[in-house]
Motif scaffolding. Structure first.
Motif, PDB file in Angstrom:
ATOM      1  N   ALA A   9      24.427  14.724 -36.384  1.00 35.88           N
ATOM      2  CA  ALA A   9      24.555  16.007 -35.693  1.00 35.88           C
ATOM      3  C   ALA A   9      23.281  16.826 -35.876  1.00 35.88           C
ATOM      4  O   ALA A   9      22.422  16.506 -36.705  1.00 35.88           O
ATOM      5  N   ARG A  10      23.187  17.874 -35.081  1.00 36.92           N
ATOM      6  CA  ARG A  10      22.170  18.889 -35.313  1.00 36.92           C
ATOM      7  C   ARG A  10      22.703  19.873 -36.350  1.00 36.92           C
ATOM      8  O   ARG A  10      23.878  20.230 -36.324  1.00 36.92           O
ATOM      9  N   MET A  11      21.851  20.306 -37.263  1.00 45.87           N
ATOM     10  CA  MET A  11      22.215  21.361 -38.203  1.00 45.87           C
ATOM     11  C   MET A  11      21.383  22.586 -37.840  1.00 45.87           C
ATOM     12  O   MET A  11      20.156  22.572 -37.974  1.00 45.87           O
ATOM     13  N   ILE A  12      22.051  23.618 -37.348  1.00 42.92           N
ATOM     14  CA  ILE A  12      21.364  24.814 -36.864  1.00 42.92           C
ATOM     15  C   ILE A  12      21.222  25.824 -37.999  1.00 42.92           C
ATOM     16  O   ILE A  12      22.212  26.195 -38.635  1.00 42.92           O
ATOM     17  N   HIS A  13      19.987  26.256 -38.262  1.00 38.06           N
ATOM     18  CA  HIS A  13      19.708  27.249 -39.305  1.00 38.06           C
ATOM     19  C   HIS A  13      19.456  28.605 -38.642  1.00 38.06           C
ATOM     20  O   HIS A  13      18.481  28.771 -37.912  1.00 38.06           O
ATOM     21  N   SER A  14      20.324  29.574 -38.903  1.00 40.84           N
ATOM     22  CA  SER A  14      20.140  30.913 -38.340  1.00 40.84           C
ATOM     23  C   SER A  14      19.166  31.713 -39.191  1.00 40.84           C
ATOM     24  O   SER A  14      18.809  31.311 -40.308  1.00 40.84           O
ATOM     25  N   LEU A  15      18.753  32.858 -38.683  1.00 38.14           N
ATOM     26  CA  LEU A  15      17.836  33.724 -39.425  1.00 38.14           C
ATOM     27  C   LEU A  15      18.439  34.178 -40.745  1.00 38.14           C
ATOM     28  O   LEU A  15      17.730  34.354 -41.738  1.00 38.14           O
ATOM     29  N   SER A  16      19.762  34.370 -40.745  1.00 34.64           N
ATOM     30  CA  SER A  16      20.434  34.856 -41.959  1.00 34.64           C
ATOM     31  C   SER A  16      20.592  33.766 -43.013  1.00 34.64           C
ATOM     32  O   SER A  16      20.991  34.048 -44.133  1.00 34.64           O
TER      33      SER A  16
ATOM     34  N   LEU B  86      19.739  16.257 -38.065  1.00 36.07           N
ATOM     35  CA  LEU B  86      18.450  16.737 -37.571  1.00 36.07           C
ATOM     36  C   LEU B  86      18.504  18.254 -37.694  1.00 36.07           C
ATOM     37  O   LEU B  86      19.269  18.910 -36.983  1.00 36.07           O
ATOM     38  N   HIS B  87      17.740  18.794 -38.609  1.00 33.39           N
ATOM     39  CA  HIS B  87      17.782  20.234 -38.882  1.00 33.39           C
ATOM     40  C   HIS B  87      16.907  20.987 -37.885  1.00 33.39           C
ATOM     41  O   HIS B  87      15.779  20.575 -37.598  1.00 33.39           O
ATOM     42  N   ILE B  88      17.438  22.082 -37.353  1.00 33.37           N
ATOM     43  CA  ILE B  88      16.716  22.876 -36.352  1.00 33.37           C
ATOM     44  C   ILE B  88      16.783  24.351 -36.729  1.00 33.37           C
ATOM     45  O   ILE B  88      17.850  24.886 -37.037  1.00 33.37           O
ATOM     46  N   TRP B  89      15.618  24.993 -36.683  1.00 29.25           N
ATOM     47  CA  TRP B  89      15.515  26.439 -36.825  1.00 29.25           C
ATOM     48  C   TRP B  89      15.107  26.994 -35.453  1.00 29.25           C
ATOM     49  O   TRP B  89      13.918  27.140 -35.159  1.00 29.25           O
ATOM     50  N   PRO B  90      16.067  27.304 -34.557  1.00 33.95           N
ATOM     51  CA  PRO B  90      15.722  27.756 -33.202  1.00 33.95           C
ATOM     52  C   PRO B  90      15.397  29.249 -33.187  1.00 33.95           C
ATOM     53  O   PRO B  90      16.180  30.068 -33.672  1.00 33.95           O
ATOM     54  N   ARG B  91      14.254  29.600 -32.642  1.00 37.05           N
ATOM     55  CA  ARG B  91      13.831  31.002 -32.623  1.00 37.05           C
ATOM     56  C   ARG B  91      13.398  31.441 -31.221  1.00 37.05           C
ATOM     57  O   ARG B  91      12.469  32.221 -31.045  1.00 37.05           O
ATOM     58  N   ASN B  92      14.090  30.920 -30.222  1.00 42.25           N
ATOM     59  CA  ASN B  92      13.929  31.303 -28.811  1.00 42.25           C
ATOM     60  C   ASN B  92      12.612  30.856 -28.182  1.00 42.25           C
ATOM     61  O   ASN B  92      12.613  30.066 -27.256  1.00 42.25           O
ATOM     62  N   THR B  93      11.489  31.370 -28.636  1.00 44.54           N
ATOM     63  CA  THR B  93      10.211  30.965 -28.030  1.00 44.54           C
ATOM     64  C   THR B  93       9.508  29.880 -28.845  1.00 44.54           C
ATOM     65  O   THR B  93       8.495  29.350 -28.413  1.00 44.54           O
ATOM     66  N   PHE B  94      10.041  29.558 -30.015  1.00 44.45           N
ATOM     67  CA  PHE B  94       9.490  28.487 -30.844  1.00 44.45           C
ATOM     68  C   PHE B  94      10.590  27.968 -31.755  1.00 44.45           C
ATOM     69  O   PHE B  94      11.704  28.517 -31.794  1.00 44.45           O
ATOM     70  N   MET B  95      10.293  26.907 -32.502  1.00 41.32           N
ATOM     71  CA  MET B  95      11.307  26.347 -33.388  1.00 41.32           C
ATOM     72  C   MET B  95      10.645  25.459 -34.432  1.00 41.32           C
ATOM     73  O   MET B  95       9.481  25.055 -34.293  1.00 41.32           O
ATOM     74  N   MET B  96      11.406  25.138 -35.458  1.00 37.57           N
ATOM     75  CA  MET B  96      11.006  24.134 -36.436  1.00 37.57           C
ATOM     76  C   MET B  96      12.153  23.145 -36.562  1.00 37.57           C
ATOM     77  O   MET B  96      13.320  23.517 -36.482  1.00 37.57           O
ATOM     78  N   ILE B  97      11.802  21.860 -36.725  1.00 33.07           N
ATOM     79  CA  ILE B  97      12.812  20.835 -36.953  1.00 33.07           C
ATOM     80  C   ILE B  97      12.453  20.075 -38.230  1.00 33.07           C
ATOM     81  O   ILE B  97      11.315  20.137 -38.696  1.00 33.07           O
ATOM     82  N   ALA B  98      13.423  19.366 -38.779  1.00 34.55           N
ATOM     83  CA  ALA B  98      13.177  18.540 -39.966  1.00 34.55           C
ATOM     84  C   ALA B  98      14.001  17.274 -39.878  1.00 34.55           C
ATOM     85  O   ALA B  98      15.206  17.322 -39.615  1.00 34.55           O
ATOM     86  N   LEU B  99      13.341  16.128 -40.079  1.00 34.89           N
ATOM     87  CA  LEU B  99      14.005  14.836 -40.056  1.00 34.89           C
ATOM     88  C   LEU B  99      13.867  14.172 -41.423  1.00 34.89           C
ATOM     89  O   LEU B  99      12.809  14.257 -42.059  1.00 34.89           O
ATOM     90  N   PRO B 100      14.924  13.503 -41.884  1.00 31.49           N
ATOM     91  CA  PRO B 100      14.913  12.884 -43.222  1.00 31.49           C
ATOM     92  C   PRO B 100      14.108  11.590 -43.267  1.00 31.49           C
ATOM     93  O   PRO B 100      14.020  10.854 -42.283  1.00 31.49           O
ATOM     94  N   ASN B 101      13.533  11.318 -44.432  1.00 28.50           N
ATOM     95  CA  ASN B 101      12.787  10.082 -44.678  1.00 28.50           C
ATOM     96  C   ASN B 101      13.446   9.291 -45.809  1.00 28.50           C
ATOM     97  O   ASN B 101      14.184   9.858 -46.632  1.00 28.50           O
TER      98      ASN B 101
END
Length: 469
Positions: free
Chosen positions: A91-98, A220-235
């Motif tokens: 799944a996607r794991m969504i990280h909010s600002l809070s 798949l970790h996602i930090w969505p911030r509307n005009t940009f984002m960061m993702i992280a995938l495990p190794n």
């Protein structure tokens, strides 16, 4: 692989020579497909042998292997070996600002995509190709010129010496800036376009914590911030590869380590203790933000002599995780055509273009769209609601309603048909939701009407008591 594979139909095809330009993922997998059929295969790669080189240059964005790619690997007996080197992401794991986290499953229970390391996968595929007796791998030999008319490829070595190679078929797998494709530019009615998107990417590393993963590994970790984002995938080494996608002008605004730290405190605060303050301030400036290009062209072949596959034919931005999978699907589609036309290249190449051009243009468009979804739409309650509606309807009517992501990632439905079907499904579901909304409104109105007489009586008494009548 413990033993050399036995080529199929070797006697009938052993005199045909296939030259594959590019020893990356698609080139190496293609070598296995052609070798399995008995063709004489020569692979030419401009870089050093990634299996032995100490300094490996090139992109390192982690890859997401899904059904299309796995089917291609399965066809050459490589699926299990590659899957064992990947990490499932359910799944996607969504990280909010809070700092709040919420998950969005990719599909039904048991459906997942695999996080795989690009370099390790390339090494595995090259090693597999080298096991065939009819494959020759050549490194540090760069294509300088290709003449379709003469049927010759000219390569240059590190010492500047050149040599020519003849062929029965050239397979251009030499990436988004393909030298093989330059020959196509001279052909009449060849369409070509490329677009650099205004966003770049930068990679950071989240190291293991106390010997384990710093975050939940099967996401798949996602930090969505509307005009940009960061993702992280495990190794496999328990680290995460973090990738920051952002407009170039935003990257350029951050010129000091303290500015980077303040930026992350504002937008990705929960990631700072996991990446590390000093590592963040240092690694941000290790390399400049890298560009991303989308390439479309048509057709993918010249006569019966040359064909393009992978990024050489259709480089896509990475936001649907389908670049590698689409390239691998090129390989299996071509192999299926060789079966269908009994290895007749004069029929296979035109049919390959006819089939793959609309599909690869479609996944290019889908990849562009998915960036907006990942960085923006996942923050929308309506988007999350629609995801659950789509998944529920898919559960109830699995053959009628199939979510867009499921069609792209967990089936081999042709990409352009995926878009058509998604549009039809969206109309049906939106109409259904509209009707349900109307029915709910009517039901509410009826209930209110049944309640009104008592309410009006109460109002009449109220008016009488206070002298309004």
């Amino acid at each position: 692989m413990s033993s050399r594979p036995s080529p199929q139909n070797y006697e009938s095809e052993k005199t045909k020579k296939v030259v594959i330009v590019g020893g990356g993922l698609v080139g190496a997998l293609n070598a296995c497909f052609f070798a399995k059929r008995g063709f004489q295969v020569e692979v030419y790669e401009a870089r050093k042998d990634i299996r032995t080189a100490k300094d490996v240059r090139g992109r390192s964005i982690n890859l997401a292997l899904s059904h299309r790619g796995r089917q291609a690997l399965k066809a050459v007996g490589m699926e299990d070996r590659v899957v064992s080197k990947g990490i499932p992401m359910n799944a996607r794991m969504i990280h909010s600002l809070s700092g709040k986290k919420s998950s969005l499953p990719y599909g039904k229970t048991g459906q997942y995509i695999l996080s795989v390391d690009r370099a390790k996968l390339n090494q595995i595929l090259l090693s597999a190709a080298s096991q065939y007796p009819n494959v020759k791998l050549n490194f540090e030999e760069k294509l300088q010129h290709y003449s379709v008319e003469k049927g010759l490829l000219t390569f240059i070595r590190p010492d500047s010496s050149t040599f020519e190679v003849s062929h029965d078929l050239v397979v251009g797998c030499d990436g988004a800036f393909s030298t093989v494709r330059k020959q196509f530019m001279r052909q009449p009615r060849f369409d070509y376009s490329h677009v650099y998107i205004p966003h770049g990417y930068m990679e950071l590393t989240m190291p293991p914590k106390n010997g384990g993963f710093a975050m939940e590994p099967n996401f798949l970790h996602i930090w969505p911030r509307n005009t940009f984002m960061m993702i992280a995938l495990p190794n496999l080494n328990k680290s995460f590869t973090c990738t920051l996608f952002m407009p170039f002008e935003e990257f350029e605004k951050l010129t000091t380590g303290d500015e980077v730290l303040q930026f992350f405190k504002k937008y990705f605060p929960d990631s700072i203790p996991l990446i590390g303050i000093e590592a963040l301030k240092r690694d941000y400036f290790r390399l400049p933000a890298q560009a991303m290009i989308s390439v479309k062209c048509s057709s993918f072949h010249i006569g019966a002599k040359c064909v393009l596959m992978g990024d050489a034919a259709h480089a896509v931005v990475p936001f649907y995780g389908q670049g590698m999978n689409a390239g691998f699907e090129d390989c299996i589609v071509f192999d299926e055509l060789l079966d269908q036309f009994n290895n007749d290249l004069s029929k296979c190449l035109p049919e390959f273009s006819r089939l793959r051009v609309p599909d690869d243009h479609a996944i290019s468009d889908l990849a562009m769209y998915n960036y907006v979804e990942m960085r923006k739409h996942v923050n929308s309650k309506w988007f999350v609601f629609r995801k659950y509606v789509d998944n529920f309807l898919h559960f109830c009517m699995p053959n009628t309603i199939v979510p867009l992501y499921t069609m792209v990632t967990f089936t081999r439905i042709r990409y352009h048909k995926v878009i058509k079907r998604h549009k039809w499904q969206s109309k049906v579901i939106n109409s259904m939701l509209f009707v349900m909304g109307v029915l709910a409104t009517i039901t509410g109105a009826v209930m209110l009407f049944n309640y009104l007489p008592k309410s009006l009586l109460t109002l009449e008494l109220y008016n009488w008591n206070f002298g309004f009548k």
